[in-house]
Design a protein around this motif. Structure first.
Motif, PDB file in Angstrom:
ATOM      1  N   GLY A  48       0.665  -1.273   0.213  1.00  0.00           N
ATOM      2  CA  GLY A  48      -0.105   0.035  -0.050  1.00  0.00           C
ATOM      3  C   GLY A  48       0.896   1.286   0.065  1.00  0.00           C
ATOM      4  O   GLY A  48       0.393   2.221   0.432  1.00  0.00           O
ATOM      5  N   ASN A  49       1.925   1.046  -0.488  1.00  0.00           N
ATOM      6  CA  ASN A  49       2.919   2.363  -0.526  1.00  0.00           C
ATOM      7  C   ASN A  49       3.100   2.998  -1.932  1.00  0.00           C
ATOM      8  O   ASN A  49       3.523   2.678  -2.802  1.00  0.00           O
ATOM      9  N   LEU A  50       2.254   3.935  -1.770  1.00  0.00           N
ATOM     10  CA  LEU A  50       1.900   4.918  -3.057  1.00  0.00           C
ATOM     11  C   LEU A  50       3.269   5.640  -3.613  1.00  0.00           C
ATOM     12  O   LEU A  50       3.736   5.420  -5.030  1.00  0.00           O
ATOM     13  N   PRO A  51       3.882   6.422  -2.891  1.00  0.00           N
ATOM     14  CA  PRO A  51       5.209   6.901  -3.334  1.00  0.00           C
ATOM     15  C   PRO A  51       6.043   6.001  -3.815  1.00  0.00           C
ATOM     16  O   PRO A  51       7.045   6.264  -4.940  1.00  0.00           O
ATOM     17  N   GLU A  52       6.335   4.781  -3.243  1.00  0.00           N
ATOM     18  CA  GLU A  52       7.435   3.736  -3.742  1.00  0.00           C
ATOM     19  C   GLU A  52       6.746   3.104  -5.142  1.00  0.00           C
ATOM     20  O   GLU A  52       7.632   2.978  -5.973  1.00  0.00           O
ATOM     21  N   LYS A  53       5.508   2.998  -5.201  1.00  0.00           N
ATOM     22  CA  LYS A  53       4.800   2.428  -6.504  1.00  0.00           C
ATOM     23  C   LYS A  53       5.040   3.446  -7.618  1.00  0.00           C
ATOM     24  O   LYS A  53       5.616   3.105  -8.874  1.00  0.00           O
ATOM     25  N   ILE A  54       4.974   4.727  -7.448  1.00  0.00           N
ATOM     26  CA  ILE A  54       5.260   5.808  -8.382  1.00  0.00           C
ATOM     27  C   ILE A  54       6.767   5.936  -8.808  1.00  0.00           C
ATOM     28  O   ILE A  54       7.209   5.971 -10.057  1.00  0.00           O
ATOM     29  N   ARG A  55       7.577   5.818  -7.787  1.00  0.00           N
ATOM     30  CA  ARG A  55       9.148   5.625  -7.969  1.00  0.00           C
ATOM     31  C   ARG A  55       9.343   4.567  -8.724  1.00  0.00           C
ATOM     32  O   ARG A  55      10.298   4.618  -9.707  1.00  0.00           O
ATOM     33  N   ALA A  56       8.954   3.421  -8.546  1.00  0.00           N
ATOM     34  CA  ALA A  56       9.396   2.285  -9.481  1.00  0.00           C
ATOM     35  C   ALA A  56       8.895   2.405 -10.606  1.00  0.00           C
ATOM     36  O   ALA A  56       9.607   2.032 -11.630  1.00  0.00           O
ATOM     37  N   ILE A  57       7.913   2.840 -11.048  1.00  0.00           N
ATOM     38  CA  ILE A  57       7.252   2.957 -12.297  1.00  0.00           C
ATOM     39  C   ILE A  57       8.374   4.002 -12.858  1.00  0.00           C
ATOM     40  O   ILE A  57       8.708   3.884 -14.290  1.00  0.00           O
ATOM     41  N   GLU A  58       8.723   5.082 -12.360  1.00  0.00           N
ATOM     42  CA  GLU A  58       9.632   5.968 -13.069  1.00  0.00           C
ATOM     43  C   GLU A  58      10.984   5.599 -13.204  1.00  0.00           C
ATOM     44  O   GLU A  58      11.771   5.788 -14.197  1.00  0.00           O
ATOM     45  N   ASN A  59      11.218   4.609 -12.343  1.00  0.00           N
ATOM     46  CA  ASN A  59      12.739   3.872 -12.590  1.00  0.00           C
ATOM     47  C   ASN A  59      12.633   3.028 -13.655  1.00  0.00           C
ATOM     48  O   ASN A  59      13.626   3.018 -14.533  1.00  0.00           O
ATOM     49  N   ILE A  60      11.447   2.398 -13.870  1.00  0.00           N
ATOM     50  CA  ILE A  60      11.339   1.467 -15.094  1.00  0.00           C
ATOM     51  C   ILE A  60      11.478   2.341 -16.446  1.00  0.00           C
ATOM     52  O   ILE A  60      12.008   2.047 -17.393  1.00  0.00           O
ATOM     53  N   ASP A  61      10.826   3.347 -16.280  1.00  0.00           N
ATOM     54  CA  ASP A  61      10.724   4.328 -17.526  1.00  0.00           C
ATOM     55  C   ASP A  61      12.329   4.805 -17.892  1.00  0.00           C
ATOM     56  O   ASP A  61      12.690   4.887 -19.043  1.00  0.00           O
ATOM     57  N   SER A  62      12.767   5.467 -16.952  1.00  0.00           N
ATOM     58  CA  SER A  62      13.723   6.409 -17.177  1.00  0.00           C
ATOM     59  C   SER A  62      14.993   5.711 -17.212  1.00  0.00           C
ATOM     60  O   SER A  62      16.219   6.151 -17.742  1.00  0.00           O
ATOM     61  N   ILE A  63      15.044   4.442 -16.499  1.00  0.00           N
ATOM     62  CA  ILE A  63      16.399   3.809 -16.529  1.00  0.00           C
ATOM     63  C   ILE A  63      16.277   2.587 -17.524  1.00  0.00           C
ATOM     64  O   ILE A  63      17.408   2.390 -18.433  1.00  0.00           O
TER      65      ILE A  63
END
Length: 399
Positions: free
Chosen positions: A301-316
Motif C-alpha cells: 500500500g505504498n503509493l510513493p514507492e509505486k510511483i518511484r518504481a514506475i519512473e525507474n522502469i521508464d527512466s532507466i
C-alpha cells in the motif's frame, strides 16, 4: 529482428483519491512508455483466464506466450530456480516466512527477511521436520517445501498477501481432512522452532519483525507448459529477481540471465538489468525483463514507492532500451505491460485486464492512443487473450 518485453509487475492500479482520482501510472513521469504507446499499438491483455486466480504464475506464463490454464500452483514453478528437480509423485509448496501477531497474519514477508537469515531457518526446519518433507531456501521470504504425496495438490490454499490482518485459523488449508491437517499442523508447529531461533532473537533486538511462522500455499506437481524455441522458432531469455519467473523460464526453455543486484524489491538494480539485457540480446532474439518493485509497493500500500518504481522502469530501463536497441538490430519491437494490477488501496492482485503497448520499427500507422495509462480504449486491439500478445508482436513485426 529483436523483441523485448518489459514486465512491470503489478504496475496497473485503480483511481486513488489521494492523487485526485488518478493512478500511479497517470501521475508518474513516463515519457518512454508514452513514446511506445503513441508510436505503436495498444490495448488490454487478459492475462488471467476465467476460473484462474490472478497469481503471478498464471499472468507471467501468459506474457511469455503460453496458455496458463493447465497450471495448478506456483510452488512447482519455483522449484527449478532453487535447484530442485521434482519427481512425478512430488508436490511443491511455496513457503513464505511470515510474521504473526495475536493470531493474525501481520506481515507476509516477515519484514523482508534476508536470504541469509532464511537459509538458517530452513536448516532448522529440515532438522526438525525432515521426516515429513524437504525444505529448500530461495530468496528472502520466498522459499520451498516439497512432499512426496500427489493428493496434496488438490488442497485449497490462500496466498498470505491476500489476507494480511486476518486470522490465521480462517485461512489454513482446506480439503482432504487428513492431508490438510498434516500441512496445517506443520505450519503451526513451525512456530515452536522459529520463535526462539537465534536468527529471530537477533531480529527482535534490531527492531525487526521475527519470522515466527511458515505459510505453505500455491502447491502443485511438475507442470507441462511448452517449449519456447520450438513454439516460436526464436531463442529467448529472461531477466528477473524472482524465483517464480526463473522457474517458468526454465520449464519453457528460456535462458535465465543472472543479474547482480536483482533483488525483487525496491532496491533492485535497474541499471544492471538493462545493461545485461542489451548484452543478452546479442545472443538472443527475445528478451523478457521483469521488475517486481511495483508489485511489492502495491502489496504494501505504498503509493510513493509505486510511483518511484514506475519512473525507474521508464527512466532507466526503457530509456536506455529505446536508445540502444537500434545499435543491436535496426529492426526491433518493444512492449511494456504489467502482468496483473496490484492496486495500493487493495494490496493484492486483481483480475482486471492490463494495459499493454508495443512499438515495432515496422509500424507506420500507430493507433490513436497518445500516452500509456490504464485507459487503452483508443487502442488497436481492444482486449486480447494474454498469451497471444507475443505472437501478435511477431506478426506485426514481420509484415
Amino acid at each position: 529482428m529483436k523483441y523485448v518485453i518489459v514486465i512491470a509487475d503489478g504496475m496497473a492500479d485503480e483511481p486513488i483519491d489521494e492523487i485526485d482520482g488518478k493512478t500511479p501510472v497517470m501521475v508518474a513521469n513516463t515519457p518512454n512508455m508514452d513514446y511506445i504507446a503513441k508510436n505503436g499499438y495498444t490495448g488490454y491483455a487478459k492475462n488471467v483466464p476465467d476460473g484462474k486466480t490472478p497469481g503471478s504464475d498464471v499472468a507471467n506464463t501468459s506474457i511469455m506466450g503460453f496458455d496458463p490454464s493447465m497450471l495448478k500452483g506456483r510452488g512447482p514453478l519455483e522449484a527449478p530456480s532453487v535447484g530442485v528437480s521434482l519427481n512425478d509423485e512430488d508436490v511443491a509448496f511455496r513457503l513464505n516466512f511470515i510474521n504473526i501477531k495475536d493470531g493474525k497474519i501481520n506481515d507476509f514477508t516477515a519484514d523482508h527477511i534476508s536470504t541469509e537469515e532464511a537459509e538458517e531457518l530452513i536448516k532448522a526446519l529440515n532438522d526438525e521436520f525432515g521426516d515429513i518433507g524437504t525444505f529448500y531456501p530461495g530468496v528472502s521470504y520466498r522459499n520451498l517445501f516439497v512432499i512426496d504425496d500427489l493428493e496434496m495438490e488438490e488442497l485449497q490454499n490462500t496466498p498470505p498477501h491476500d489476507v494480511v490482518g486476518q486470522a490465521v485459523e480462517d485461512h489454513i488449508l482446506k480439503g482432504n481432512p487428513e492431508k490438510a491437517d498434516k500441512i496445517n499442523q506443520l505450519m503451526f508447529d513451525s512456530t515452536k522452532i522459529l520463535e526462539n531461533h537465534p536468527v529471530n532473537q537477533k531480529r527482535i533486538e534490531e527492531g525487526k519483525l521475527p519470522a515466527n511462522m511458515i505459510w505453505l500455499w500455491g502447491q502443485g506437481a511438475k507442470p507441462t507448459i511448452g517449449n519456447f524455441p520450438e513454439t516460436y522458432n526464436l531463442k529467448g531469455a529472461t531477466i528477473t529477481g524472482v524465483d517464480l519467473l526463473k522457474g517458468i523460464s526454465t520449464y519453457i526453455d528460456l535462458d535465465v540471465i543472472e543479474v547482480p543486484g536483482a533483488t525483487a524489491y525496491f532496491d533492485t538494480n535497474y541499471q544492471n538489468k538493462v545493461d545485461y539485457a542489451l548484452e543478452s540480446l546479442k545472443e538472443h532474439d527475445v528478451q523478457f525483463i521483469h521488475i517486481e518493485a511495483p508489485d511489492e509497493a502495491g502489496h504494501e500500500g505504498n503509493l510513493p514507492e509505486k510511483i518511484r518504481a514506475i519512473e525507474n522502469i521508464d527512466s532507466i530501463i526503457l530509456e536506455k532500451l529505446l536508445k540502444e536497441l537500434p545499435n543491436i538490430d535496426e529492426e526491433y519491437a518493444i512492449a511494456v505491460l504489467p502482468d496483473h494490477p496490484t492496486p495500493v488501496n487493495i494490496k493484492t492482485h486483481t483480475m482486471t485486464p492490463v494495459p499493454f503497448a508495443f512499438y515495432s520499427t515496422n509500424i507506420t500507422e500507430p493507433d490513436a492512443t497518445q500516452e500509456y495509462t490504464e485507459n487503452m480504449d483508443n487502442g488497436k486491439y481492444g482486449t486480447i487473450v494474454g498469451h497471444t500478445l507475443l505472437s501478435e508482436m511477431i506478426k506485426v513485426s514481420k509484415e
